[in-house]
Design a protein around this motif. Structure first.
Motif, PDB file in Angstrom:
ATOM      1  N   SER A 148     -86.803  36.130  36.551  1.00 12.96           N
ATOM      2  CA  SER A 148     -86.358  35.738  37.716  1.00 12.96           C
ATOM      3  C   SER A 148     -85.100  34.819  37.920  1.00 12.96           C
ATOM      4  O   SER A 148     -84.763  34.588  38.958  1.00 12.96           O
ATOM      5  CB  SER A 148     -87.467  35.206  38.374  1.00 12.96           C
ATOM      6  N   PHE A 149     -84.388  34.494  36.815  1.00 17.73           N
ATOM      7  CA  PHE A 149     -83.279  33.762  36.760  1.00 17.73           C
ATOM      8  C   PHE A 149     -81.860  34.638  36.292  1.00 17.73           C
ATOM      9  O   PHE A 149     -82.351  35.415  35.166  1.00 17.73           O
ATOM     10  CB  PHE A 149     -83.539  32.627  36.043  1.00 17.73           C
ATOM     11  N   TYR A 150     -80.931  34.787  36.968  1.00 15.18           N
ATOM     12  CA  TYR A 150     -79.559  34.949  36.258  1.00 15.18           C
ATOM     13  C   TYR A 150     -78.858  34.028  35.344  1.00 15.18           C
ATOM     14  O   TYR A 150     -78.865  32.936  35.857  1.00 15.18           O
ATOM     15  CB  TYR A 150     -78.725  35.492  37.338  1.00 15.18           C
ATOM     16  N   MET A 151     -78.879  34.145  34.221  1.00 17.93           N
ATOM     17  CA  MET A 151     -77.962  33.326  33.272  1.00 17.93           C
ATOM     18  C   MET A 151     -77.093  33.900  32.434  1.00 17.93           C
ATOM     19  O   MET A 151     -77.254  34.963  32.052  1.00 17.93           O
ATOM     20  CB  MET A 151     -79.199  32.458  32.469  1.00 17.93           C
ATOM     21  N   SER A 152     -75.840  33.316  32.294  1.00 19.61           N
ATOM     22  CA  SER A 152     -74.980  33.807  31.616  1.00 19.61           C
ATOM     23  C   SER A 152     -74.157  32.771  30.683  1.00 19.61           C
ATOM     24  O   SER A 152     -74.217  31.568  31.287  1.00 19.61           O
ATOM     25  CB  SER A 152     -73.711  34.719  32.286  1.00 19.61           C
ATOM     26  N   ASN A 153     -73.767  32.952  29.385  1.00 23.27           N
ATOM     27  CA  ASN A 153     -73.138  31.893  28.780  1.00 23.27           C
ATOM     28  C   ASN A 153     -71.815  32.490  28.289  1.00 23.27           C
ATOM     29  O   ASN A 153     -71.637  33.683  28.013  1.00 23.27           O
ATOM     30  CB  ASN A 153     -74.040  31.948  27.326  1.00 23.27           C
ATOM     31  N   SER A 154     -70.715  31.598  28.215  1.00 23.44           N
ATOM     32  CA  SER A 154     -69.530  32.040  27.734  1.00 23.44           C
ATOM     33  C   SER A 154     -68.976  30.909  26.983  1.00 23.44           C
ATOM     34  O   SER A 154     -69.111  29.573  27.333  1.00 23.44           O
ATOM     35  CB  SER A 154     -68.484  32.254  29.109  1.00 23.44           C
ATOM     36  N   SER A 155     -68.660  31.218  25.805  1.00 19.00           N
ATOM     37  CA  SER A 155     -68.322  30.066  24.807  1.00 19.00           C
ATOM     38  C   SER A 155     -66.631  30.433  24.505  1.00 19.00           C
ATOM     39  O   SER A 155     -66.308  31.677  24.047  1.00 19.00           O
ATOM     40  CB  SER A 155     -69.095  30.364  23.734  1.00 19.00           C
ATOM     41  N   PHE A 156     -65.897  28.965  24.404  1.00 18.67           N
ATOM     42  CA  PHE A 156     -64.539  29.210  24.022  1.00 18.67           C
ATOM     43  C   PHE A 156     -64.238  28.269  23.089  1.00 18.67           C
ATOM     44  O   PHE A 156     -64.773  27.200  22.696  1.00 18.67           O
ATOM     45  CB  PHE A 156     -63.913  28.972  25.201  1.00 18.67           C
ATOM     46  N   VAL A 157     -63.041  28.502  22.150  1.00 18.89           N
ATOM     47  CA  VAL A 157     -62.697  27.736  21.313  1.00 18.89           C
ATOM     48  C   VAL A 157     -61.084  27.372  21.531  1.00 18.89           C
ATOM     49  O   VAL A 157     -60.444  28.460  22.273  1.00 18.89           O
ATOM     50  CB  VAL A 157     -62.804  28.076  19.962  1.00 18.89           C
ATOM     51  N   PRO A 158     -60.377  26.409  21.229  1.00 17.36           N
ATOM     52  CA  PRO A 158     -59.014  26.048  21.615  1.00 17.36           C
ATOM     53  C   PRO A 158     -58.262  27.286  21.098  1.00 17.36           C
ATOM     54  O   PRO A 158     -58.442  27.868  20.048  1.00 17.36           O
ATOM     55  CB  PRO A 158     -58.461  24.944  20.880  1.00 17.36           C
ATOM     56  N   ALA A 159     -57.407  28.064  22.043  1.00 15.50           N
ATOM     57  CA  ALA A 159     -56.295  29.067  21.481  1.00 15.50           C
ATOM     58  C   ALA A 159     -55.262  28.537  20.666  1.00 15.50           C
ATOM     59  O   ALA A 159     -54.769  27.377  20.893  1.00 15.50           O
ATOM     60  CB  ALA A 159     -55.927  29.769  22.662  1.00 15.50           C
ATOM     61  N   LYS A 160     -55.028  29.356  19.578  1.00 18.88           N
ATOM     62  CA  LYS A 160     -54.098  28.956  18.570  1.00 18.88           C
ATOM     63  C   LYS A 160     -52.796  29.447  19.024  1.00 18.88           C
ATOM     64  O   LYS A 160     -52.868  30.647  19.419  1.00 18.88           O
ATOM     65  CB  LYS A 160     -54.505  29.791  17.084  1.00 18.88           C
ATOM     66  N   ASP A 161     -51.874  28.475  18.904  1.00 21.32           N
ATOM     67  CA  ASP A 161     -50.479  29.195  19.172  1.00 21.32           C
ATOM     68  C   ASP A 161     -49.988  29.968  18.245  1.00 21.32           C
ATOM     69  O   ASP A 161     -50.366  30.061  16.997  1.00 21.32           O
ATOM     70  CB  ASP A 161     -49.507  27.688  18.780  1.00 21.32           C
ATOM     71  N   LYS A 162     -49.231  31.059  18.764  1.00 21.36           N
ATOM     72  CA  LYS A 162     -48.699  32.223  17.744  1.00 21.36           C
ATOM     73  C   LYS A 162     -48.131  31.570  16.708  1.00 21.36           C
ATOM     74  O   LYS A 162     -48.196  32.196  15.607  1.00 21.36           O
ATOM     75  CB  LYS A 162     -47.826  33.102  18.546  1.00 21.36           C
ATOM     76  N   LYS A 163     -47.313  30.557  16.594  1.00 18.87           N
ATOM     77  CA  LYS A 163     -46.547  29.898  15.466  1.00 18.87           C
ATOM     78  C   LYS A 163     -47.308  29.441  14.433  1.00 18.87           C
ATOM     79  O   LYS A 163     -47.291  29.290  13.411  1.00 18.87           O
ATOM     80  CB  LYS A 163     -45.612  28.975  15.890  1.00 18.87           C
ATOM     81  N   ASP A 164     -48.809  29.162  14.943  1.00 26.72           N
ATOM     82  CA  ASP A 164     -49.920  28.516  13.967  1.00 26.72           C
ATOM     83  C   ASP A 164     -50.292  29.602  13.267  1.00 26.72           C
ATOM     84  O   ASP A 164     -51.023  29.086  12.254  1.00 26.72           O
ATOM     85  CB  ASP A 164     -50.965  27.827  14.656  1.00 26.72           C
TER      86      ASP A 164
END
Length: 166
Positions: A148-164
């Motif tokens: 009876s509930f809509y639930m979603s999770n989205s998880s994120f981490v800091p994006a790495k710089d291309k030079k890293d």
């Protein structure tokens, strides 16, 4: 306390250009934990959104000290007005107590265009700390396991710089 948080999604070039053009803003670039090609830019300045296609959340409550340089989770739950009261009371209890180990902050929000969508934004030292908390709270079990509930999770981490990555 800030009253709104805005996010947007896009290509790395576009999102990094936004960051470069707005050094006075509190902008944080993240990649999805499930899909490193999916990038999110979060604006924690609380000011009017600068994004062309923003997703805006109204902040209802806040606790902690932000750790924008770690793991971030967004949990969205669609609730009717009675369910919102119960949910808000439970989240207010979480915010009033000492935050769990590894949690930097918790924001209770609603989607700007739909008061029925509650969103929890939490900042963490790492995914492991989040996982322990997620499994320990009865709140997640109730909403995750109920049809009876809509639930979603989205998880994120800091994006790495291309030079890293070189």
């Amino acid at each position: 306390m800030i009253s709104q948080i805005a996010i947007t999604f896009g290509s790395e070039k576009i999102l990094r250009d936004i960051i470069a053009k707005n050094p006075d803003r509190s902008l944080y670039l993240y990649s999805s934990q499930d899909d490193s090609g999916k990038l999110m830019l979060l604006d924690a300045s609380g000011s009017k959104s600068i994004f062309n296609s923003p997703v805006i959340y109204d902040v209802l409550g806040y606790a902690g000290n932000d750790k924008w340089n770690g793991f971030v989770n967004l949990t969205t739950i669609a609730l009717d007005s009675d369910q919102q009261k119960i949910f808000d009371a439970k989240i207010n209890q979480v915010m009033a107590a000492s935050l769990p180990d590894g949690m930097g902050s918790i924001y209770s929000m609603n989607y700007h265009k739909d008061i029925n969508q509650r969103v929890l934004l939490t900042t963490w030292d790492n995914f492991d700390s989040y996982s322990v908390w997620q499994e320990s709270i009865a709140l997640s079990q109730k909403y995750r396991n109920s049809p009876s509930f809509y639930m979603s999770n989205s998880s994120f981490v800091p994006a790495k710089d291309k030079k890293d990555n070189k």
